[in-house]
Design a protein around this motif. Structure first.
Motif, mmCIF file in Angstrom:
data_model
loop_
_atom_site.group_PDB
_atom_site.id
_atom_site.type_symbol
_atom_site.label_atom_id
_atom_site.label_comp_id
_atom_site.label_asym_id
_atom_site.label_seq_id
_atom_site.Cartn_x
_atom_site.Cartn_y
_atom_site.Cartn_z
ATOM 1 N N ILE A 27 5.188 3.344 -12.895
ATOM 2 C CA ILE A 27 5.182 4.055 -11.322
ATOM 3 C C ILE A 27 4.549 5.377 -11.595
ATOM 4 N N LYS A 28 4.787 6.114 -12.472
ATOM 5 C CA LYS A 28 4.458 7.636 -12.673
ATOM 6 C C LYS A 28 2.802 7.510 -12.777
ATOM 7 N N LYS A 29 2.022 6.413 -13.427
ATOM 8 C CA LYS A 29 0.703 6.109 -13.503
ATOM 9 C C LYS A 29 0.052 6.011 -12.339
ATOM 10 N N LEU A 30 0.653 4.968 -11.508
ATOM 11 C CA LEU A 30 0.004 4.723 -10.272
ATOM 12 C C LEU A 30 0.198 5.792 -9.325
ATOM 13 N N ALA A 31 1.010 6.633 -9.164
ATOM 14 C CA ALA A 31 1.371 7.902 -8.500
ATOM 15 C C ALA A 31 0.351 8.706 -8.858
ATOM 16 N N ALA A 32 0.063 9.073 -10.294
ATOM 17 C CA ALA A 32 -0.925 10.039 -10.720
ATOM 18 C C ALA A 32 -2.331 9.584 -10.201
ATOM 19 N N SER A 33 -2.649 8.402 -10.421
ATOM 20 C CA SER A 33 -4.001 7.611 -10.039
ATOM 21 C C SER A 33 -4.208 8.140 -8.556
ATOM 22 N N ILE A 34 -3.125 7.646 -7.795
ATOM 23 C CA ILE A 34 -3.337 7.932 -6.257
ATOM 24 C C ILE A 34 -3.777 9.410 -5.813
ATOM 25 N N VAL A 35 -2.882 10.371 -6.421
ATOM 26 C CA VAL A 35 -3.192 11.804 -6.201
ATOM 27 C C VAL A 35 -4.427 12.092 -6.789
ATOM 28 N N ASN A 36 -4.659 11.541 -8.063
ATOM 29 C CA ASN A 36 -6.019 12.030 -8.403
ATOM 30 C C ASN A 36 -7.232 11.512 -7.486
ATOM 31 N N SER A 37 -7.093 10.373 -6.971
ATOM 32 C CA SER A 37 -8.266 10.021 -5.821
ATOM 33 C C SER A 37 -8.132 10.820 -4.821
ATOM 34 N N PHE A 38 -7.056 11.255 -4.234
ATOM 35 C CA PHE A 38 -6.848 11.943 -3.230
ATOM 36 C C PHE A 38 -7.610 13.140 -3.436
ATOM 37 N N TYR B 209 0.811 -1.397 0.024
ATOM 38 C CA TYR B 209 0.009 -0.011 0.154
ATOM 39 C C TYR B 209 0.832 1.214 0.034
ATOM 40 N N ILE B 210 0.387 2.204 -0.498
ATOM 41 C CA ILE B 210 0.817 3.568 -0.197
ATOM 42 C C ILE B 210 -0.507 4.130 0.768
ATOM 43 N N TYR B 211 -0.135 4.843 1.899
ATOM 44 C CA TYR B 211 -1.000 5.325 2.566
ATOM 45 C C TYR B 211 -0.851 6.750 2.748
ATOM 46 N N GLU C 22 8.864 2.769 -2.991
ATOM 47 C CA GLU C 22 9.363 3.723 -2.810
ATOM 48 C C GLU C 22 9.446 5.037 -3.715
ATOM 49 N N ALA C 23 9.298 4.508 -5.069
ATOM 50 C CA ALA C 23 9.214 5.377 -6.191
ATOM 51 C C ALA C 23 7.810 6.040 -6.292
ATOM 52 N N VAL C 24 6.968 5.174 -5.879
ATOM 53 C CA VAL C 24 5.471 5.600 -5.915
ATOM 54 C C VAL C 24 5.150 6.560 -4.659
ATOM 55 N N GLU C 25 5.743 6.337 -3.718
ATOM 56 C CA GLU C 25 5.779 7.048 -2.565
ATOM 57 C C GLU C 25 6.081 8.507 -2.764
ATOM 58 N N TYR C 26 7.402 8.518 -3.210
ATOM 59 C CA TYR C 26 8.235 9.679 -3.625
ATOM 60 C C TYR C 26 7.286 10.473 -4.443
ATOM 61 N N LEU C 27 6.856 9.969 -5.553
ATOM 62 C CA LEU C 27 5.944 10.750 -6.611
ATOM 63 C C LEU C 27 4.603 11.282 -5.953
ATOM 64 N N VAL C 28 4.031 10.389 -5.133
ATOM 65 C CA VAL C 28 2.852 10.662 -4.396
ATOM 66 C C VAL C 28 3.155 11.915 -3.778
ATOM 67 N N GLN C 29 4.378 11.924 -2.824
ATOM 68 C CA GLN C 29 4.483 13.094 -2.043
ATOM 69 C C GLN C 29 5.132 14.109 -2.796
ATOM 70 N N LYS C 30 5.589 14.093 -3.684
ATOM 71 C CA LYS C 30 6.098 15.488 -4.695
ATOM 72 C C LYS C 30 4.842 16.201 -5.084
ATOM 73 N N GLU C 31 3.864 15.206 -5.641
ATOM 74 C CA GLU C 31 2.521 15.755 -6.403
ATOM 75 C C GLU C 31 1.702 16.193 -5.224
ATOM 76 N N LEU C 32 1.815 15.926 -4.143
ATOM 77 C CA LEU C 32 0.687 16.353 -2.941
ATOM 78 C C LEU C 32 1.417 17.746 -2.651
ATOM 79 N N ILE C 33 2.696 17.955 -2.604
ATOM 80 C CA ILE C 33 3.264 19.290 -2.492
ATOM 81 C C ILE C 33 2.918 20.217 -3.352
ATOM 82 N N LEU C 34 2.765 19.989 -4.522
ATOM 83 C CA LEU C 34 2.292 20.902 -5.678
ATOM 84 C C LEU C 34 0.953 20.945 -5.368
ATOM 85 N N LEU C 35 0.044 20.050 -5.128
ATOM 86 C CA LEU C 35 -1.497 20.295 -5.189
ATOM 87 C C LEU C 35 -1.901 20.925 -3.954
ATOM 88 N N ARG C 36 -1.204 20.982 -2.799
ATOM 89 C CA ARG C 36 -1.486 21.290 -1.670
ATOM 90 C C ARG C 36 -2.201 22.729 -1.478
#
Length: 150
Positions: free
Chosen positions: A132-143, A17-19, A94-108
């Motif tokens: 990895i990029k698609k997975l991270a984008a999907s998580i950020v989009n859902s959030f 999981y990414i959480y 870790e790669a998904v986690e990294y991209l999710v975190q970086k995208e959330l920083i931009l989105l906040r």
């Protein structure tokens, strides 16, 4: 009475999981990853013990204990049930986690209320992988899509 809905977040058997920990009232987001057999609920125990990283980051960034937070929410995002994500080797997670975190920083700043990302993550060499990029984008989009209802 406290109500806790855990659904499948305790199931870590062949699941990673990414959480995201979220407190809108305290304006924090914390991103993590796990492939623990006990899922994100099991991982939560480590975050809330005396030396837990969520507890430490909360004190460092807010100046008070996470115990004082009454609206903290755990969001769990299952990763694909493939060896890249479920094995002991963690660079894919870790790669998904990294991209999710970086995208959330931009989105906040676009969300209301805004929030600070208080987690820390190390760069992974797999962040350029298109899957990895698609997975991270999907998580950020859902959030982002569900943020207003949390």
């Amino acid at each position: 009475m406290l109500e806790t809905s855990i659904m499948g977040a305790f199931n870590g058997a062949d699941q990673a999981y990414i959480y995201i920990w979220l407190s809108k009232k305290h304006k924090i987001v914390y991103v993590g990853m796990t492939n623990s057999y006990t899922g994100t609920i099991g991982r939560a125990g480590a975050h809330f013990n005396r030396k837990g990283t969520l507890r430490k980051r909360f004190i460092e960034t807010r100046g008070y204990e996470v115990n004082d937070v009454d609206d903290i929410l755990l969001l769990s995002f299952p990763l694909p049930k493939t060896r890249e994500f479920t094995s002991v080797e963690k660079s894919y997670r870790e790669a998904v986690e990294y991209l999710v975190q970086k995208e959330l920083i931009l989105l906040r700043g676009k969300l209301n209320p805004t929030f600070d990302v208080i987690s820390w993550v190390r760069l992974s060499p797999r962040t350029g992988n298109s899957r990895i990029k698609k997975l991270a984008a999907s998580i950020v989009n859902s959030f982002e899509t569900n943020y207003s209802r949390f």
